[in-house]
Design a protein around this motif. Structure first.
Motif, mmCIF file in Angstrom:
data_model
loop_
_atom_site.group_PDB
_atom_site.id
_atom_site.type_symbol
_atom_site.label_atom_id
_atom_site.label_comp_id
_atom_site.label_asym_id
_atom_site.label_seq_id
_atom_site.Cartn_x
_atom_site.Cartn_y
_atom_site.Cartn_z
ATOM 1 N N LEU A 11 17.690 40.269 -16.310
ATOM 2 C CA LEU A 11 18.870 39.565 -15.793
ATOM 3 C C LEU A 11 18.424 38.258 -15.145
ATOM 4 C CD1 LEU A 11 21.885 39.483 -14.941
ATOM 5 C CD2 LEU A 11 21.209 40.767 -12.891
ATOM 6 N N VAL A 12 19.125 37.185 -15.485
ATOM 7 C CA VAL A 12 18.788 35.877 -14.926
ATOM 8 C C VAL A 12 20.072 35.096 -14.725
ATOM 9 C CG1 VAL A 12 18.477 34.807 -17.206
ATOM 10 C CG2 VAL A 12 17.253 33.871 -15.225
ATOM 11 N N GLN A 13 20.064 34.210 -13.761
ATOM 12 C CA GLN A 13 21.236 33.368 -13.534
ATOM 13 C C GLN A 13 21.256 32.203 -14.526
ATOM 14 O OE1 GLN A 13 21.120 32.202 -9.382
ATOM 15 N NE2 GLN A 13 22.482 33.897 -8.837
ATOM 16 N N ALA A 14 22.433 31.687 -14.765
ATOM 17 C CA ALA A 14 22.564 30.529 -15.648
ATOM 18 C C ALA A 14 21.670 29.398 -15.165
ATOM 19 C CB ALA A 14 24.017 30.069 -15.703
ATOM 20 N N GLY A 15 21.000 28.779 -16.131
ATOM 21 C CA GLY A 15 20.057 27.721 -15.823
ATOM 22 C C GLY A 15 18.632 28.200 -15.651
ATOM 23 N N ASP A 61 20.643 26.212 -34.182
ATOM 24 C CA ASP A 61 21.112 24.984 -33.533
ATOM 25 C C ASP A 61 21.450 25.209 -32.063
ATOM 26 O OD1 ASP A 61 22.918 23.656 -36.435
ATOM 27 O OD2 ASP A 61 20.804 23.525 -35.839
ATOM 28 N N SER A 62 21.951 26.386 -31.755
ATOM 29 C CA SER A 62 22.424 26.672 -30.396
ATOM 30 C C SER A 62 21.283 26.755 -29.379
ATOM 31 C CB SER A 62 23.216 27.979 -30.372
ATOM 32 O OG SER A 62 22.411 29.052 -30.837
ATOM 33 N N VAL A 63 20.048 26.899 -29.840
ATOM 34 C CA VAL A 63 18.927 27.042 -28.897
ATOM 35 C C VAL A 63 17.932 25.894 -28.974
ATOM 36 C CG1 VAL A 63 19.173 29.553 -29.040
ATOM 37 C CG2 VAL A 63 17.394 28.410 -30.383
ATOM 38 N N LYS A 64 18.139 24.991 -29.909
ATOM 39 C CA LYS A 64 17.198 23.867 -30.052
ATOM 40 C C LYS A 64 17.121 23.075 -28.761
ATOM 41 C CE LYS A 64 17.510 23.108 -35.044
ATOM 42 N NZ LYS A 64 18.019 22.229 -36.125
ATOM 43 N N GLN A 81 9.940 31.489 -25.293
ATOM 44 C CA GLN A 81 10.210 30.935 -23.976
ATOM 45 C C GLN A 81 11.645 30.411 -23.977
ATOM 46 O OE1 GLN A 81 8.328 30.835 -21.112
ATOM 47 N NE2 GLN A 81 10.170 29.983 -20.153
ATOM 48 N N MET A 82 12.460 30.941 -23.094
ATOM 49 C CA MET A 82 13.873 30.585 -23.055
ATOM 50 C C MET A 82 14.174 29.881 -21.737
ATOM 51 S SD MET A 82 15.525 34.048 -24.682
ATOM 52 C CE MET A 82 15.078 35.076 -23.278
ATOM 53 N N ASN A 83 14.540 28.620 -21.829
ATOM 54 C CA ASN A 83 14.887 27.825 -20.654
ATOM 55 C C ASN A 83 16.362 27.449 -20.685
ATOM 56 O OD1 ASN A 83 12.134 27.841 -19.904
ATOM 57 N ND2 ASN A 83 11.725 25.970 -21.073
ATOM 58 N N SER A 84 16.854 27.028 -19.554
ATOM 59 C CA SER A 84 18.259 26.604 -19.440
ATOM 60 C C SER A 84 19.190 27.650 -20.034
ATOM 61 C CB SER A 84 18.466 25.249 -20.129
ATOM 62 O OG SER A 84 17.622 24.266 -19.575
ATOM 63 N N LEU A 85 18.975 28.881 -19.678
ATOM 64 C CA LEU A 85 19.783 29.970 -20.232
ATOM 65 C C LEU A 85 21.233 29.859 -19.788
ATOM 66 C CD1 LEU A 85 17.150 32.779 -19.882
ATOM 67 C CD2 LEU A 85 18.339 32.208 -22.003
#
Length: 121
Positions: A11-15, A61-64, A81-85
């Motif tokens: 679980l992570v907060q937006a961003g 495209d949605s994750v580029k 690695q997922m940033n700016s979720l």
């Protein structure tokens, strides 16, 4: 027999950021492509990103620009690695290995069990 074991969901907060990892086990000679798919509730499974054995990457495209996939061929591992979720990234993420050559057998596709990523707004 080939198995994919994922880790890193949560679980992570937006961003925020998360890193998913996947390790393939078994007597593996080679893997053509490794990647990540996701399935949100009520939706079809979709490709997030993949990388072939030569290092060529492909992203939805949605994750580029936000997600980065990397692979270690020697260790048969792949990471995301997922940033700016964002909340719309909430889904079960599945590791995938395509074209897996092992002793006396070849697998067209192997899937991990999935790991849940939840992004709160």
């Amino acid at each position: 027999q080939v198995q994919l074991v994922e880790s890193g969901g949560g679980l992570v907060q937006a961003g925020g950021s998360l890193r998913l990892s996947c390790a393939a086990s078994g007597s593996i000679f080679s893997i053509n492509a490794m990647g990540w798919y996701r399935q949100a509730q009520g939706k079809q499974r979709e490709l997030v990103a993949d990388v072939d054995s030569g290092g060529t990457t492909n992203y939805a495209d949605s994750v580029k620009g936000r997600f980065t996939i990397s692979r270690d061929n020697a260790k048969n591992t792949v990471s995301l690695q997922m940033n700016s979720l964002q909340p719309e990234d909430t889904a079960v993420y599945y590791c995938n290995a395509a074209g897996v050559q092992i002793l006396r057998s070849w697998y067209r596709e192997v899937w991990g069990q999935g790991t849940l990523v939840t992004v709160s707004s």
